[in-house]
Design a protein around this motif. Sequence first.
Motif, PDB file in Angstrom:
ATOM      1  N   ASN B 300       0.812  -1.211   0.000  1.00 33.41           N
ATOM      2  CA  ASN B 300       0.000   0.000   0.000  1.00 33.41           C
ATOM      3  C   ASN B 300       0.840   1.254   0.000  1.00 33.41           C
ATOM      4  N   GLU B 301       1.995   1.161   0.641  1.00 26.89           N
ATOM      5  CA  GLU B 301       2.843   2.338   0.685  1.00 26.89           C
ATOM      6  C   GLU B 301       3.322   2.727  -0.706  1.00 26.89           C
ATOM      7  N   TRP B 302       3.456   1.739  -1.550  1.00 28.28           N
ATOM      8  CA  TRP B 302       3.815   2.057  -2.924  1.00 28.28           C
ATOM      9  C   TRP B 302       2.726   2.935  -3.554  1.00 28.28           C
ATOM     10  N   LEU B 303       1.463   2.575  -3.284  1.00 24.32           N
ATOM     11  CA  LEU B 303       0.360   3.390  -3.793  1.00 24.32           C
ATOM     12  C   LEU B 303       0.368   4.765  -3.131  1.00 24.32           C
ATOM     13  N   ALA B 304       0.717   4.790  -1.836  1.00 24.99           N
ATOM     14  CA  ALA B 304       0.730   6.062  -1.112  1.00 24.99           C
ATOM     15  C   ALA B 304       1.748   7.012  -1.719  1.00 24.99           C
ATOM     16  N   ILE B 305       2.875   6.460  -2.199  1.00 22.63           N
ATOM     17  CA  ILE B 305       3.886   7.330  -2.803  1.00 22.63           C
ATOM     18  C   ILE B 305       3.295   8.056  -4.007  1.00 22.63           C
ATOM     19  N   LYS B 306       2.489   7.339  -4.768  1.00 25.74           N
ATOM     20  CA  LYS B 306       1.847   7.973  -5.927  1.00 25.74           C
ATOM     21  C   LYS B 306       0.915   9.100  -5.494  1.00 25.74           C
ATOM     22  N   MET B 307       0.194   8.848  -4.411  1.00 21.73           N
ATOM     23  CA  MET B 307      -0.720   9.871  -3.909  1.00 21.73           C
ATOM     24  C   MET B 307       0.070  11.094  -3.448  1.00 21.73           C
ATOM     25  N   VAL B 308       1.201  10.846  -2.818  1.00 25.53           N
ATOM     26  CA  VAL B 308       2.033  11.961  -2.357  1.00 25.53           C
ATOM     27  C   VAL B 308       2.463  12.789  -3.553  1.00 25.53           C
ATOM     28  N   LYS B 309       2.844  12.101  -4.599  1.00 30.15           N
ATOM     29  CA  LYS B 309       3.263  12.811  -5.804  1.00 30.15           C
ATOM     30  C   LYS B 309       2.128  13.700  -6.305  1.00 30.15           C
ATOM     31  N   ALA B 310       0.926  13.117  -6.336  1.00 31.41           N
ATOM     32  CA  ALA B 310      -0.221  13.883  -6.817  1.00 31.41           C
ATOM     33  C   ALA B 310      -0.489  15.075  -5.911  1.00 31.41           C
ATOM     34  N   ALA B 311      -0.356  14.840  -4.586  1.00 33.91           N
ATOM     35  CA  ALA B 311      -0.686  15.913  -3.646  1.00 33.91           C
ATOM     36  C   ALA B 311       0.311  17.053  -3.724  1.00 33.91           C
ATOM     37  N   LEU B 312       1.560  16.704  -4.029  1.00 35.46           N
ATOM     38  CA  LEU B 312       2.572  17.754  -4.006  1.00 35.46           C
ATOM     39  C   LEU B 312       2.780  18.406  -5.365  1.00 35.46           C
ATOM     40  N   CYS B 313       1.960  18.012  -6.360  1.00 35.72           N
ATOM     41  CA  CYS B 313       2.269  18.519  -7.691  1.00 35.72           C
ATOM     42  C   CYS B 313       2.035  20.023  -7.798  1.00 35.72           C
ATOM     43  N   ARG B 314       1.033  20.519  -7.087  1.00 34.71           N
ATOM     44  CA  ARG B 314       0.822  21.977  -7.162  1.00 34.71           C
ATOM     45  C   ARG B 314       1.961  22.719  -6.485  1.00 34.71           C
ATOM     46  N   ALA B 315       2.385  22.172  -5.337  1.00 28.88           N
ATOM     47  CA  ALA B 315       3.512  22.793  -4.642  1.00 28.88           C
ATOM     48  C   ALA B 315       4.736  22.769  -5.555  1.00 28.88           C
ATOM     49  N   ALA B 316       4.910  21.645  -6.285  1.00 26.65           N
ATOM     50  CA  ALA B 316       6.058  21.535  -7.189  1.00 26.65           C
ATOM     51  C   ALA B 316       6.001  22.623  -8.251  1.00 26.65           C
ATOM     52  N   LYS B 317       4.792  22.867  -8.748  1.00 25.43           N
ATOM     53  CA  LYS B 317       4.635  23.887  -9.772  1.00 25.43           C
ATOM     54  C   LYS B 317       5.031  25.260  -9.225  1.00 25.43           C
ATOM     55  N   ILE B 318       4.644  25.497  -7.978  1.00 24.60           N
ATOM     56  CA  ILE B 318       4.983  26.791  -7.380  1.00 24.60           C
ATOM     57  C   ILE B 318       6.494  26.921  -7.213  1.00 24.60           C
ATOM     58  N   TYR B 319       7.134  25.827  -6.738  1.00 19.95           N
ATOM     59  CA  TYR B 319       8.584  25.906  -6.537  1.00 19.95           C
ATOM     60  C   TYR B 319       9.322  26.071  -7.867  1.00 19.95           C
ATOM     61  N   ASP B 320       8.722  25.545  -8.948  1.00 23.50           N
ATOM     62  CA  ASP B 320       9.379  25.663 -10.246  1.00 23.50           C
ATOM     63  C   ASP B 320       9.234  27.055 -10.852  1.00 23.50           C
ATOM     64  N   ALA B 321       8.302  27.848 -10.318  1.00 23.46           N
ATOM     65  CA  ALA B 321       8.033  29.152 -10.924  1.00 23.46           C
ATOM     66  C   ALA B 321       9.179  30.113 -10.659  1.00 23.46           C
ATOM     67  N   PRO B 322       9.425  31.014 -11.598  1.00 16.95           N
ATOM     68  CA  PRO B 322      10.524  31.971 -11.415  1.00 16.95           C
ATOM     69  C   PRO B 322      10.212  32.953 -10.287  1.00 16.95           C
ATOM     70  N   GLU B 323      11.292  33.432  -9.643  1.00 20.63           N
ATOM     71  CA  GLU B 323      11.122  34.324  -8.510  1.00 20.63           C
ATOM     72  C   GLU B 323      11.433  35.759  -8.887  1.00 20.63           C
ATOM     73  N   GLU B 324      10.880  36.648  -8.117  1.00 14.67           N
ATOM     74  CA  GLU B 324      11.323  38.033  -8.221  1.00 14.67           C
ATOM     75  C   GLU B 324      12.527  38.155  -7.324  1.00 14.67           C
ATOM     76  N   ASP B 325      13.477  38.941  -7.741  1.00 16.55           N
ATOM     77  CA  ASP B 325      14.646  39.059  -6.888  1.00 16.55           C
ATOM     78  C   ASP B 325      14.534  40.306  -6.037  1.00 16.55           C
ATOM     79  N   LEU B 326      14.030  40.074  -4.813  1.00 13.44           N
ATOM     80  CA  LEU B 326      13.707  41.217  -3.974  1.00 13.44           C
ATOM     81  C   LEU B 326      14.938  41.879  -3.399  1.00 13.44           C
ATOM     82  N   GLU B 327      15.814  41.031  -2.855  1.00 15.62           N
ATOM     83  CA  GLU B 327      16.911  41.604  -2.093  1.00 15.62           C
ATOM     84  C   GLU B 327      18.130  41.927  -2.949  1.00 15.62           C
ATOM     85  N   ALA B 328      18.170  41.287  -4.132  1.00 19.25           N
ATOM     86  CA  ALA B 328      19.354  41.501  -4.956  1.00 19.25           C
ATOM     87  C   ALA B 328      19.589  43.000  -5.119  1.00 19.25           C
TER      88      ALA B 328
END
Lengths: 569, 584
Positions: B300-328
């Motif tokens: 079941n944990e193998w299936l859970a890993i897939k669910m984790v992937k699905a759950a974190l995909c939006r977060a992944a998209k956010i982390y992949d997005a370009p940043e503004e460089d505030l402090e530079a």
Amino acid sequence: MKAIKRYVNIFRGVRLPWISMLVLLTVSVIEVTLGLASVELTASIIDASQNAIDGQRLVRYAVNLALTVAATVLETYYGGLVDQKIGAGVRVKIWDKLMRLPLCYYDTESANDLVSRVTSDPGSASTYITVGISCITTVYATVTAFTQLFKFHTGLATWSLLIIPCTVGIGAIYSILSYHSSLLGTRASAKTVGYMTEHVHNLRLIRALGTEGVEKDKSRAIFKRQYWTDLYSQSTVGYIAISIQALGCLSLAISFVAGGRMVAEGTLSVGTLIVFYGFSSMVSIHLSNLFMAFGSIVGANGALKKVSQLLEQADETGGGQAVDGEEDIVLENVSFAYKDVPVLSDISCRLPRGKVTAIVGTNGAGKSTVLKLLERMYKPDDGRILFGDRDVEDYSLESWRRALAIVAQDTPLMSGTVRENLTYGLDREVSDEELYEAARLANAYDFITETPGGLDAEVGPGGTNFSGGQRQCLAIARAIVRAPRYLLLDEATSNLDAKCEDEVSTALDRLMEGRTTVMIAHSFRATLAADQVIVMDNGHIVGMGTPEELLRTNAYYQTFARRGEKEAV
Amino acid sequence: MKIKKRERNPEVRWKSVFQVVKRSHIPWLWVALAFAVNLVQNELLIRIPTSTASLLGGSLEASAMRDTIFYYVSYAVVLTVWNLLFAQASCLAVKRARDNLWGKMLRVHMSFYDGNDPAELMSAVTSDISYGIDQTTYLMIYLIPELYYVYRATRTIGNYHWLLVVGIVAFVPIKYVYSLIVGKIFYKAEAGIYEEIGGLTGYLAERVRNLPLIKTFTNEKSERENGRRTVNKLARANMKEVKVGAASSAMIQVIDFIQQFLLIVLGVVLLQQKKINMTQWVAFFLFSQELTNTMSHVVNEWLAIKMVKAALCRAAKIYDAPEEDLEAPGDEPIPETGRDVAFDSVTFSYGDKPALRDVSFTVPEGQTVAIVGLCGSGKTTSLNLLERFYRPDGGQITLGGVDIGRMPLDAYRRCFSYVQQRPEIFSGTVREALTYGVGREVTDGEILEAARVTGIADYIEKQPQGLDTPIAPSGGSLSGGQVQRLVLAREFLRGADVLLLDEPTSALDAQTARGVQDAVLTTFSGKTIIMVTHDLNLTRSVDKIVVLEDGELVGQGTYDSLMAACPLFGEMVAAQAREREAEA
């Protein structure tokens, strides 16, 4: 006691699915009985002191196992059935209540809270019943298991009674923990979600003002709180696992420490000791199930409290008289306060039938409240509203509201088809010709016919697939179809750009023809067509008369007019 | 339900999901501690059956009893410690992941938010993270000790007889394939049901939100019927789910039952052939249940890993997005004086949708400039570029002659005040709303002064709690005009040099609009003002008007000069006059 009465009230009038409940109870009892029977069978299989395993017992063991599987599946099914039937009953009851509540109740609770009254809370209510049933079986299982224990060995069984006070203690602590943690948990996650909703929608503002640092700190504090409550509720769950384990230790210790001595003395056979151990572990498992059930009841408490509070609210009331004919509407010394803040003080005026009355005034003068009172969404705190010479309270709410139509600046549409929206609230059949005619008058004909599907085109939630002006035209068409005797307009064109405003205004003019109209006006031009203008300020009427009279006498109206003139250059 | 829906979301690579975990700053120390304790726990779990078996075999000597009870008690103690450690590790991990993800969201380039639904982004930080990261820590702490247990337990059983191991292990692939097939079938059925349930719940929610409308239209009776019907449909849909659930658990239980029975038969056969002794048989019996449970768990944990992937995909998209460089630190300081704003042949497109083409104009310091044009002509885009939410594709924007892209971003943005059509204010007290983003200590006197200038002081003084009056989310009971005045007061306190106005009065009624308009002019007299407007009357008094059409500059100058020289401007003024006439 009062709490119990409250909860019983929730189920009053809800048809309980007695047969399914009975089946559920029977199946659970069978399942428990099979479980008890399997103890002896298992013991005989794992009694290592014997030399061989009886084949017949093995077959019985297999049959028992198979029946248990069947019983468990049936239990899941009937459990779900009971849950759903009761949930649906309670949901319908809450729904009906919502339809009867006075509008002022909606001011005290946020829309999201009300939504969860209908969506999630009924589930908690049915939990009470299913958990109640499982409590009965658990008690049955515990009692039977204890009886068996005493049958095997009274001395040893007496020792086992020790398990009961321990379980009660553990259960008591668990209910407190679980109540407390669910309360804190709800609060913390409401805060987290609230913060996120507000700030995700306003990210641009944060950027523009350069407050990323400020928000970082704020969010840290909120997430930290969430962390503590998460930790708390996780530990509460862990507490149960630990308790079950501890009870297991206890029953093992009792069986083998006390039992071991008896075996050594020769007063107990090893086989009996093993069966005994099996039963005493079973007792501890069932007892811990029991306090988990308590926990889930306690967890549902908050939701039920809110449901019962909702159900205890008084219904919207009105008289039985039907509205007949057309009369002047008279406000007589009406005062009204909204959550202790006075909004209207001692308002008196006459809204003559067949005439147009415009209300003007600054923001917060109480204009919209006057319309709400006319709709009888609220009751005046003082004074009364008369229809002709009778108090409006004598008339039934339904016939009263049927005589009115309101078009406000953001009159919502509902999801459904265009047709459903146009005929919303009508109890008669309306022909397509009539709908098209109304649409034409409301300047909605063109875009309705251009939309694929026409009258049967789907309107998205909130009408978002139509532009603001189109929504307003649809709202006007809806009012035209309704053919009200009285028309209430609340700045019906203020949110539109100039071109749309033009279309909507001409539609409104057609709607107003020959109808008693009360309009809140935001432009001077609109008031010129009125037979009577009422100027409001700060909850008072400060001027009343024809536009010409007021232009001579009322200072506010004069500035209103000057601004209007400037506008139209 | 949401997680399942998301599984259809393609295109999330494992690498991005690992990124999310990596950037979440998992509390490794706590995870390691919980991991270690979990190992100990599994070690005890291996010893319990053997010692219990010897008890059940009737060897009731004190030492055997002591051992068994010792193992049980230590197991309970270890379980307690483990529970606390796990709770701490996972909750802390979730909190840190939230902090970091939200921190990232505060820095992500604004253009990212154009294509993404705010509600989805919100659940990325709330529900996704709590499920995804909690499961991740769980897997990290659980998976290896569980495999360790499987290994040790199989070895112990193998010592009794190798066939016993075969009996247990043979079922693993069968179960795996079986749960895959069953899982797929039921997943399909459930997905449909969830969608149905979602739709019905949505229907009820919409009606509840619009209760006032239902009352106004006296439609309670038919809504009652609608409600009843929907509730019954909902119950039926839920019931379908119960049936599917019961059926799928029945399937799984049947296979468990067959396995257990076959194992017992196997044991009995070996026992009768004297291949194993009675104590070994009992230990095997005790092991077999725990071991098969653990093995299903691992599957079941193998299936859970897939669910984790699905759950974190939006977060992944956010982390992949370009940043503004505030402090530079940009290499150019903000010019002290002569802060003229100039657009120099600026070109910009959203994706492949051109928004501005070769636009040049200047806003001299201290002057008021209006940008006018029809919808979609690029008015608001100009402001977005000026605030550096986007970068021009071509040309440059300068402040005091310096390319704005070369100045430090946070200091640069502090030069601007931005007031838009839908005024933005956060919930809290009036004081908090007014000092938000001011970034320095402000006295109550100063706040009230700002409120007076913008004409909101009367309102504040009328409230019994004064500056501590709470404001509900999105302004709550305040009118649009009042919120707009609060925003103006806030911007007055921030004291930026350049004021950007994006149709700040278009959502207000004419009278309130005039009031707010006057407040703007008195509050910010002497500052540079750039306003986007469709109300051409307002442009009579400004120093310069910039007319845009389809992203191109078609005229600039004063009201009168444009009336003479710019045909589009003349048309717009005429059209507006006609509308006003028509209204009258």
